[in-house]
Design an enzyme around this catalytic site. Structure first.
Site, PDB file in Angstrom:
ATOM      1  CE1 TYR A  57      -3.141  -2.938   0.352  1.00 61.39           C
ATOM      2  CE2 TYR A  57      -3.337  -2.504   2.696  1.00 61.39           C
ATOM      3  CZ  TYR A  57      -3.677  -3.241   1.594  1.00 61.39           C
ATOM      4  OH  TYR A  57      -4.555  -4.296   1.721  1.00 61.39           O
ATOM      5  CG  HIS A 125      -1.566  -8.698  -0.051  1.00 59.98           C
ATOM      6  ND1 HIS A 125      -1.100  -7.414  -0.094  1.00 59.98           N
ATOM      7  CD2 HIS A 125      -2.908  -8.590  -0.161  1.00 59.98           C
ATOM      8  CE1 HIS A 125      -2.098  -6.575  -0.213  1.00 59.98           C
ATOM      9  NE2 HIS A 125      -3.212  -7.264  -0.268  1.00 59.98           N
ATOM     10  CB  SER A 204     -13.924  -4.204  -0.008  1.00 60.78           C
ATOM     11  OG  SER A 204     -12.709  -3.661  -0.438  1.00 60.78           O
ATOM     12  N   PRO A 205     -15.943  -4.231   3.155  1.00 60.13           N
ATOM     13  CG  PRO A 205     -16.152  -3.619   5.401  1.00 60.13           C
ATOM     14  CD  PRO A 205     -15.130  -3.791   4.308  1.00 60.13           C
ATOM     15  CG  LEU A 206     -18.871   0.054   4.060  1.00 60.31           C
ATOM     16  CD1 LEU A 206     -18.400   1.389   4.602  1.00 60.31           C
ATOM     17  CD2 LEU A 206     -20.372  -0.118   4.282  1.00 60.31           C
ATOM     18  N   GLY A 207     -18.253  -2.572  -0.092  1.00 63.28           N
ATOM     19  CA  GLY A 207     -18.214  -2.697  -1.547  1.00 63.28           C
ATOM     20  C   GLY A 207     -17.363  -1.645  -2.220  1.00 63.28           C
ATOM     21  NE  ARG A 208     -13.125  -3.918  -4.771  1.00 64.95           N
ATOM     22  CZ  ARG A 208     -11.938  -4.384  -4.379  1.00 64.95           C
ATOM     23  NH1 ARG A 208     -11.009  -3.538  -4.001  1.00 64.95           N
ATOM     24  NH2 ARG A 208     -11.679  -5.680  -4.374  1.00 64.95           N
ATOM     25  N   GLY A 209     -16.832   1.305  -1.278  1.00 66.13           N
ATOM     26  CA  GLY A 209     -17.516   2.588  -1.225  1.00 66.13           C
ATOM     27  C   GLY A 209     -18.885   2.586  -1.868  1.00 66.13           C
TER      28      GLY A 209
END
Length: 330
Positions: A57, A125, A204-209
């Site tokens: 990252y 990873h 990404s539990p918010l679907g990448r935003g």
């Protein structure tokens, strides 16, 4: 903040973790080290003690961003980082390695950037199919014996690979994308994790935003946002189709008197204490919103309504471009 067990590691983490990636790269412009420290301080003040980063990252910058914070709070947090992807001086992706020698070198480099003596959870990873998983996990286990790592994790592997790895050394956590718009983990991986007492860390539990409702068209994305650089969920008409699903979910959130992000996170949390979401953000207001999801109680009827509103087969676009799909479920 309630704590839950990180698989069979004996380590307890906050019910909601914090994904640090976006502070350094991928989701628009990086924040300064000072701004990164402010958001991490806010997270810790609110009881979030599980921090997730990786050496790739920002080509190491994200780990460096954490170093000042860790100098003051090392004993208060559970620190996770990862190895495998190799990047050049300009950030270009050079390849991937699970070679035992490289794993030990990567660990030492991460320890130096982070400014710590031990990593609590060290992930592979992605798996390189050219290296036997037994050899790679054996090298990771050597790091545990050396006192440089406390627990081991894998990311985006198959159930077969998880079992083989766990035979070499106990695996504490499997990290994979999991949300109401990404549910392929449910068929084999979640049952395998539960069979082996491995926590699922849901990135990404918010679907990448997507599940925040903040991204409805291309103009909503900032400069340098990788989602606009060929990500199938956000390109070629997929975004418009997926926004229509999000709008159906928003109706349920409004009925519950909570935000869209909170209903999406509450759904993940309701799937079990062994599933730990790690949403990230650059804003303290969003951090508070995310944490508020822990107070949203969903009934079986609520969960059924959420899943009916967002059927997996209706989600448009793969979660990664075809060029990167070979690194998944390896």
């Amino acid at each position: 903040m309630r704590k839950v067990s990180l698989g069979q590691s004996g380590i307890n983490v906050s019910r909601l973790g914090f994904g640090c990636m976006g502070l350094a790269e991928f989701y628009g412009e990086a924040v300064s080290n000072n701004e990164a420290e402010k958001i991490l301080e806010a997270a810790l003040d609110r009881g979030v003690n599980f921090l997730d980063t990786a050496d790739m990252y920002g080509s190491g910058r994200n780990e460096e961003q954490l170093s000042g914070f860790l100098k003051k709070h090392r004993e208060d947090v559970v620190l996770a980082t990862k190895f495998a992807f190799q990047r050049g001086e300009k950030g270009e992706l050079l390849g991937m390695s699970n070679d035992p020698k490289y794993i030990k070198e990567a660990c030492d480099a991460s320890l130096k950037r982070l400014g710590v003596d031990v990593i609590d959870l060290y992930y592979m990873h992605r798996r390189d199919r050219n290296v036997p998983i037994e050899d790679s996990v054996g090298a990771m286990a050597d790091l545990v014996k050396a006192g440089k790592v406390r627990a081991l994790g894998l990311s985006e592997v198959s159930a077969d690979t998880l079992r083989k790895a766990n035979d070499v050394h106990p695996i504490a956590a499997l990290q994979s994308e999991y949300s109401i718009v990404t549910r392929d983990m449910e068929a084999e991986m979640i049952p395998a994790c539960r069979e082996l007492n491995v926590a699922l860390v849901a990135y990404s539990p918010l679907g990448r935003g997507l599940l925040t409702g903040a991204y409805r068209n291309e103009s909503d994305f900032g400069k340098g946002d990788y989602r606009m650089m060929g990500n199938p969920r956000f390109s070629d008409g997929a975004l418009e189709k997926n926004v229509s699903l999000v709008d159906q979910l928003a109706v349920i959130a409004e009925e519950k008197g909570v935000s869209l992000a909170q209903i999406a996170l509450a759904w993940v949390v309701a799937k079990g204490d062994d599933i730990i979401p790690i949403p990230g953000t650059k804003k303290i207001s969003r951090l508070d919103e995310n944490i508020g999801a822990l107070n949203v109680n969903l009934s079986a009827t609520d969960i059924a309504a959420i899943e009916k509103a967002v059927p997996p087969e209706e989600v448009a676009g793969a979660r990664y471009p075809e060029s990167r799909s070979s690194t998944l479920n390896a």
